[in-house]
Design an enzyme around this catalytic site. Sequence first.
Site, PDB file in Angstrom:
ATOM      1  N   CYS A   1       0.822  -1.224   0.000  1.00 58.19           N
ATOM      2  CA  CYS A   1       0.000   0.000   0.000  1.00 58.19           C
ATOM      3  C   CYS A   1       0.850   1.266   0.000  1.00 58.19           C
ATOM      4  O   CYS A   1       0.332   2.362  -0.189  1.00 58.19           O
ATOM      5  CB  CYS A   1      -0.935   0.017   1.198  1.00 58.19           C
TER       6      CYS A   1
ATOM      7  N   HIS B   1      -3.460   6.893   3.555  1.00 54.82           N
ATOM      8  CA  HIS B   1      -3.896   5.647   2.933  1.00 54.82           C
ATOM      9  C   HIS B   1      -5.254   5.264   3.521  1.00 54.82           C
ATOM     10  O   HIS B   1      -5.479   5.385   4.723  1.00 54.82           O
ATOM     11  CB  HIS B   1      -2.848   4.562   3.218  1.00 54.82           C
TER      12      HIS B   1
ATOM     13  N   ASN C   1     -10.289  -0.134   0.310  1.00 55.39           N
ATOM     14  CA  ASN C   1      -8.825  -0.057   0.339  1.00 55.39           C
ATOM     15  C   ASN C   1      -8.276  -0.447  -1.036  1.00 55.39           C
ATOM     16  O   ASN C   1      -8.332  -1.618  -1.418  1.00 55.39           O
ATOM     17  CB  ASN C   1      -8.309  -1.003   1.432  1.00 55.39           C
TER      18      ASN C   1
HETATM   19  O1  UT7 Z   1      -3.801  -1.639   3.839  1.00 61.16           O
HETATM   20  C1  UT7 Z   1      -2.827  -1.708   4.818  1.00 61.16           C
HETATM   21  C2  UT7 Z   1      -2.809  -2.940   5.634  1.00 61.16           C
HETATM   22  N1  UT7 Z   1      -4.078  -3.294   6.194  1.00 61.16           N
HETATM   23  C3  UT7 Z   1      -4.477  -2.795   7.370  1.00 61.16           C
HETATM   24  O2  UT7 Z   1      -3.857  -1.958   7.948  1.00 61.16           O
HETATM   25  C4  UT7 Z   1      -5.740  -3.397   7.939  1.00 61.16           C
HETATM   26  C5  UT7 Z   1      -5.718  -3.306   9.433  1.00 61.16           C
HETATM   27  N2  UT7 Z   1      -6.787  -4.041  10.073  1.00 61.16           N
HETATM   28  C6  UT7 Z   1      -8.105  -3.682  10.045  1.00 61.16           C
HETATM   29  O3  UT7 Z   1      -8.486  -2.744   9.385  1.00 61.16           O
HETATM   30  C7  UT7 Z   1      -9.066  -4.442  10.925  1.00 61.16           C
HETATM   31  O4  UT7 Z   1      -8.324  -5.246  11.815  1.00 61.16           O
HETATM   32  C8  UT7 Z   1     -10.062  -5.345  10.138  1.00 61.16           C
HETATM   33  C9  UT7 Z   1     -11.083  -4.486   9.420  1.00 61.16           C
HETATM   34  C10 UT7 Z   1      -9.326  -6.222   9.151  1.00 61.16           C
HETATM   35  C11 UT7 Z   1     -10.824  -6.252  11.114  1.00 61.16           C
HETATM   36  O5  UT7 Z   1     -11.481  -5.455  12.105  1.00 61.16           O
HETATM   37  P1  UT7 Z   1     -11.326  -5.830  13.645  1.00 61.16           P
HETATM   38  O6  UT7 Z   1     -12.187  -4.903  14.387  1.00 61.16           O
HETATM   39  O7  UT7 Z   1      -9.856  -5.820  13.978  1.00 61.16           O
HETATM   40  O8  UT7 Z   1     -11.919  -7.277  13.720  1.00 61.16           O
HETATM   41  P2  UT7 Z   1     -11.229  -8.611  14.239  1.00 61.16           P
HETATM   42  O9  UT7 Z   1     -10.271  -9.127  13.233  1.00 61.16           O
HETATM   43  O10 UT7 Z   1     -10.731  -8.420  15.651  1.00 61.16           O
HETATM   44  O11 UT7 Z   1     -12.474  -9.552  14.315  1.00 61.16           O
HETATM   45  C12 UT7 Z   1     -13.561  -9.287  15.226  1.00 61.16           C
HETATM   46  C13 UT7 Z   1     -14.698 -10.214  14.850  1.00 61.16           C
HETATM   47  C14 UT7 Z   1     -14.261 -11.670  14.653  1.00 61.16           C
HETATM   48  O12 UT7 Z   1     -15.272 -12.525  15.137  1.00 61.16           O
HETATM   49  P3  UT7 Z   1     -15.156 -13.210  16.597  1.00 61.16           P
HETATM   50  O13 UT7 Z   1     -13.879 -14.000  16.557  1.00 61.16           O
HETATM   51  O14 UT7 Z   1     -15.098 -12.063  17.569  1.00 61.16           O
HETATM   52  O15 UT7 Z   1     -16.380 -14.008  16.668  1.00 61.16           O
HETATM   53  C15 UT7 Z   1     -14.192 -11.807  13.161  1.00 61.16           C
HETATM   54  O16 UT7 Z   1     -14.370 -13.137  12.723  1.00 61.16           O
HETATM   55  O17 UT7 Z   1     -15.285  -9.804  13.623  1.00 61.16           O
HETATM   56  C16 UT7 Z   1     -15.348 -10.932  12.728  1.00 61.16           C
HETATM   57  N3  UT7 Z   1     -15.245 -10.454  11.367  1.00 61.16           N
HETATM   58  C17 UT7 Z   1     -16.310 -10.128  10.628  1.00 61.16           C
HETATM   59  N4  UT7 Z   1     -17.624 -10.134  10.915  1.00 61.16           N
HETATM   60  C18 UT7 Z   1     -18.467  -9.745   9.941  1.00 61.16           C
HETATM   61  C19 UT7 Z   1     -14.124 -10.263  10.622  1.00 61.16           C
HETATM   62  N5  UT7 Z   1     -14.462  -9.823   9.397  1.00 61.16           N
HETATM   63  C20 UT7 Z   1     -15.821  -9.734   9.382  1.00 61.16           C
HETATM   64  C21 UT7 Z   1     -16.743  -9.349   8.404  1.00 61.16           C
HETATM   65  N6  UT7 Z   1     -18.048  -9.366   8.732  1.00 61.16           N
HETATM   66  N7  UT7 Z   1     -16.363  -8.939   7.175  1.00 61.16           N
END
Ligand code: UT7
Length: 358
Positions: A142, A283, A313
Amino acid sequence: MRKNSERVQTYGNPIIKNIILEVITLMLKKARIIGTGSAVPQRILTNKELEDIVDTSDKWITRRTGIKERRICSKKLGESTTVLARQACLNAMEMAGVSPQSIDMIVIGTVTSDRMFPSTACMVQEALEIEDIPAFDVSAGCSGFIFALTVANNAIRCGTSKRILVAGVERLSSIVNWEDRGTCVLLADGAGAVVLDSTTEEEGILSTHIKSDGTAGKLLYSADGNPYTPEILQDILDKKPFHLKMDGHRLFKRAINCLTSIAKEAMEHNSLSSKDIALVVPHQANIRIIQGLAKNLRIPMEKIYTNIEKYGNTSSASIPIAMDEANRKGLIMSGGYALLVTFGAGLTWASAILKWSI
Ligand code: UT7
């Protein structure tokens, strides 16, 4: 402001005078943006549509990321990395009022070239019918656009180039695992470009800072490519497609910290404070990451340009697309300071400070 020739008028010998003049001109040489452009695919993929593809909801995606919809390339419409990049470059050159034939270098940040080789830059060079100039890609996740901007800026500063096309372009839909809700709701396609020209005025790109940490590369990677690592061989044995993999949760905090530190480094380098920055173009990975950055820098969200709700993104394309939109809306005034800041796969992170002069 005194002209360079006046600065050396005290030296009588014309040869020495010319040498000194050339050295001063080289020392003062900078790159400035004279045109911006962008291009996104026609097809809009909404959060609602994604609810039919993976176990997700519009509510979760909006609350956790800020994304409402994104653009996805359509094969039927002939959209590709090269097609988007060419259009973004044409739009930037149109704004700058320059022809493709006046360009003497093309540098493109991308990790989703249409082919492994030749580079997207070479394919864009062919599409724009520009002969015999250097054209190459930069792979920095990115951060690709700011890494490419750094290379181009240095080429202008040292006098090897005068006018350069710099672009960030991605077709992430081609490497996304459409069964992985953790990534497919985030990533999308698009292209942005700028025309850089040389100047000796106190304007344009004042600095760029670029950094990498390969030891954390496994937090975000694509298994595509030469299959030589044990993990990728295992993928082949398991017959899994070679898709992008991301540990979003572990990247989240790292992203805010890296963005903050490299933004502060850029401001300190130019003796600027947060109050001096007219517009931040970050970004667009996650609205909560951008809000964390704003809080750490003590910059109000009104001074931070976001369009993540429309495009998701788009990796190396996100900053040049956002910068083009902000520019066309007149949000960056001539003479104002713009801060560009990014974080991505590699890991890589980067910043740039521009004194706007379009
Ligand atoms: O582009 C440069 C590099 N990328 C980044 O910098 C991305 C950085 N990370 C993020 O933006 C966030 O961590 C994400 C958007 C990827 C994820 O958000 P989060 O708030 O950190 O969620 P998480 O990974 O901690 O997951 C929380 C819950 C999980 O369920 P459980 O285990 O609590 O039951 C996930 O399975 O949310 C669930 N989850 C979803 N639920 C519905 C993950 N993706 C989804 C989804 N829809 N699309």
